[in-house]
Structure formats: C-alpha cells, structure tokens
Design a protein around this motif. Structure first.
Motif, PDB file in Angstrom:
ATOM      1  N   ASP A   1       3.147   9.160  -9.053  1.00  0.00           N
ATOM      2  CA  ASP A   1       2.226  10.301  -9.058  1.00  0.00           C
ATOM      3  C   ASP A   1       1.631  10.455 -10.454  1.00  0.00           C
ATOM      4  O   ASP A   1       2.357  10.426 -11.452  1.00  0.00           O
ATOM      5  CB  ASP A   1       2.953  11.602  -8.703  1.00  0.00           C
ATOM      6  CG  ASP A   1       3.364  11.684  -7.244  1.00  0.00           C
ATOM      7  OD1 ASP A   1       2.793  10.947  -6.414  1.00  0.00           O
ATOM      8  OD2 ASP A   1       4.256  12.497  -6.935  1.00  0.00           O
TER       9      ASP A   1
ATOM     10  N   ASN B   1       0.831  -1.217   0.000  1.00  0.00           N
ATOM     11  CA  ASN B   1       0.000   0.000   0.000  1.00  0.00           C
ATOM     12  C   ASN B   1       0.861   1.261   0.000  1.00  0.00           C
ATOM     13  O   ASN B   1       0.471   2.297   0.528  1.00  0.00           O
ATOM     14  CB  ASN B   1      -0.942   0.041   1.206  1.00  0.00           C
ATOM     15  CG  ASN B   1      -1.973  -1.040   1.153  1.00  0.00           C
ATOM     16  OD1 ASN B   1      -2.488  -1.368   0.089  1.00  0.00           O
ATOM     17  ND2 ASN B   1      -2.293  -1.605   2.303  1.00  0.00           N
ATOM     18  N   SER B   2       2.025   1.162  -0.598  1.00  0.00           N
ATOM     19  CA  SER B   2       2.983   2.265  -0.561  1.00  0.00           C
ATOM     20  C   SER B   2       2.453   3.504  -1.271  1.00  0.00           C
ATOM     21  O   SER B   2       1.834   3.426  -2.330  1.00  0.00           O
ATOM     22  CB  SER B   2       4.293   1.831  -1.225  1.00  0.00           C
ATOM     23  OG  SER B   2       5.196   2.913  -1.258  1.00  0.00           O
ATOM     24  N   THR B   3       2.730   4.645  -0.686  1.00  0.00           N
ATOM     25  CA  THR B   3       2.407   5.931  -1.315  1.00  0.00           C
ATOM     26  C   THR B   3       3.635   6.553  -1.968  1.00  0.00           C
ATOM     27  O   THR B   3       3.564   7.654  -2.484  1.00  0.00           O
ATOM     28  CB  THR B   3       1.822   6.911  -0.276  1.00  0.00           C
ATOM     29  OG1 THR B   3       2.789   7.106   0.758  1.00  0.00           O
ATOM     30  CG2 THR B   3       0.521   6.396   0.312  1.00  0.00           C
TER      31      THR B   3
ATOM     32  N   ILE C   1      -5.020   4.269  -3.596  1.00  0.00           N
ATOM     33  CA  ILE C   1      -4.041   4.903  -2.717  1.00  0.00           C
ATOM     34  C   ILE C   1      -3.822   6.303  -3.259  1.00  0.00           C
ATOM     35  O   ILE C   1      -3.060   6.516  -4.190  1.00  0.00           O
ATOM     36  CB  ILE C   1      -2.721   4.116  -2.676  1.00  0.00           C
ATOM     37  CG1 ILE C   1      -2.969   2.698  -2.172  1.00  0.00           C
ATOM     38  CG2 ILE C   1      -1.704   4.834  -1.806  1.00  0.00           C
ATOM     39  CD1 ILE C   1      -1.775   1.796  -2.303  1.00  0.00           C
ATOM     40  N   ASP C   2      -4.535   7.245  -2.705  1.00  0.00           N
ATOM     41  CA  ASP C   2      -4.537   8.610  -3.227  1.00  0.00           C
ATOM     42  C   ASP C   2      -3.622   9.466  -2.375  1.00  0.00           C
ATOM     43  O   ASP C   2      -4.037  10.071  -1.408  1.00  0.00           O
ATOM     44  CB  ASP C   2      -5.964   9.158  -3.221  1.00  0.00           C
ATOM     45  CG  ASP C   2      -6.086  10.442  -4.004  1.00  0.00           C
ATOM     46  OD1 ASP C   2      -5.077  10.887  -4.573  1.00  0.00           O
ATOM     47  OD2 ASP C   2      -7.185  10.998  -4.039  1.00  0.00           O
ATOM     48  N   ALA C   3      -2.348   9.491  -2.757  1.00  0.00           N
ATOM     49  CA  ALA C   3      -1.361  10.219  -1.970  1.00  0.00           C
ATOM     50  C   ALA C   3      -1.015  11.533  -2.652  1.00  0.00           C
ATOM     51  O   ALA C   3      -0.065  11.621  -3.398  1.00  0.00           O
ATOM     52  CB  ALA C   3      -0.118   9.368  -1.790  1.00  0.00           C
TER      53      ALA C   3
ATOM     54  N   LYS D   1      -2.127   8.210  -7.409  1.00  0.00           N
ATOM     55  CA  LYS D   1      -1.049   7.343  -7.898  1.00  0.00           C
ATOM     56  C   LYS D   1      -1.566   6.550  -9.084  1.00  0.00           C
ATOM     57  O   LYS D   1      -2.652   5.984  -9.038  1.00  0.00           O
ATOM     58  CB  LYS D   1      -0.604   6.366  -6.800  1.00  0.00           C
ATOM     59  CG  LYS D   1       0.058   7.026  -5.619  1.00  0.00           C
ATOM     60  CD  LYS D   1       1.419   7.559  -5.992  1.00  0.00           C
ATOM     61  CE  LYS D   1       2.115   8.158  -4.788  1.00  0.00           C
ATOM     62  NZ  LYS D   1       3.395   8.733  -5.140  1.00  0.00           N
TER      63      LYS D   1
END
Length: 170
Positions: free
Chosen positions: A117, A58-60, A93-95, A100
């Motif tokens: 991104d 789940n990496s950002t 995963i909205d970093a 993303k």
C-alpha cells in the motif's frame, strides 16, 4: 474581482521522448489546470534482460513480490506502473485509496522489492538517475533478477547492465 470570469479548467497532454545514456525513456506528462504534472509510465523494462517489472499474479495483497518477467500487455498484467512527482512508482493494480507502490522494505542490500500500500515513505520513493532507479531509504538501486521470473532486488549502485531501466509505454 466581481464581474470577472475565469477560464474553465484545462488539461494538456504532452508526450516526451528523452534520450538518456545507454537507454531511453518515453513518458506522457499531463499538465493539470493547477500547474501540477502527472507522469504516466507504462512499463519498467530492464535494459539488460528486456524483461519487465511485474507484481506477481496481479496480487493486491501487501508483500507481493515484484518479479523480472517477459514483457506483455501492461493492461492484462501487473506490469503497468506510473511515476508520480513525489517519486512513488505506483502499480496499475490500484487496490484501495492510495494504490500499490514499489516498496524497498528495510532498504538492505539484497532486499526483495515488493508491492505494498502506498504511504509515501522513503522505502517507496524512487529517483531516476540516468538509467538507474535509486531508492531513497538507503540510496540503493533496483536490480534485475539473474533468471527470468526471479525477484527484483536492491543492490549497491554500480552502473552495471542489471541496474539499467527503461521507463516506456508498451
């Protein structure tokens, strides 16, 4: 025009099931009041392995590998994706401001697919052609990993089982 009232903005939701060769895709289409559509797809599932595309841990962070893993609840993992009208596959995963995206890097054969991104470049634009996901940077297809947990890669489009994908809710 003076004295004319406009109707309040509306939103309609349509769920569609499209039968495609050798596979199927289910998606929700949301019609917005300005006549645009937002397409929401929950999981990207390999037809050959029945595994799902997942952002590692789940990496950002930019550069996180997108792996081929056992499908689980998309709400608890990096397995949730949506395809926007511009062809971006955006992770749940909205970093940051733009989220993303599934990123094909340089677009070379064998390139590991990463999460990056969203910027809308050709390396992040995908087209669903039958059951294949084709990247715009070099016309290569998303290919499932040979082993569970392995990275997704780009390959020359050949219609093989490892390049067939289902875009569907869990």
């Amino acid at each position: 025009e003076v004295g004319t009232t406009r109707p309040a903005p509306t939103m309609a939701v349509l769920t569609a099931r499209m039968n495609l060769p050798s596979s199927s895709a289910s998606m929700s289409l949301m019609a917005l009041s300005d006549s645009t559509w937002r397409i929401s797809i929950t999981q990207v599932r390999s037809s050959s392995t029945s595994r799902c595309a997942e952002v590692t841990d789940n990496s950002t962070s930019n550069g996180a590998v997108v792996r081929d893993v056992t499908c689980e609840s998309y709400s608890a993992t990096g397995q949730g994706w949506r395809l926007d009208p511009g062809g971006l596959l955006i992770s749940r995963i909205d970093a940051g401001d733009h989220g993303k995206c599934l990123d094909a890097g340089t677009g070379a054969v064998g390139q590991t697919v990463l999460s990056w991104d969203c910027h809308g470049g050709a390396n992040q634009r995908w087209t669903l052609s039958g059951t294949q996901l084709v990247n715009a940077v070099a016309g290569l297809c998303l290919q499932s990993a040979d082993v569970a947990g392995g990275p997704l890669r780009l390959a020359a489009c050949n219609g093989s089982a490892s390049q067939r994908w289902e875009l569907r809710p869990q």
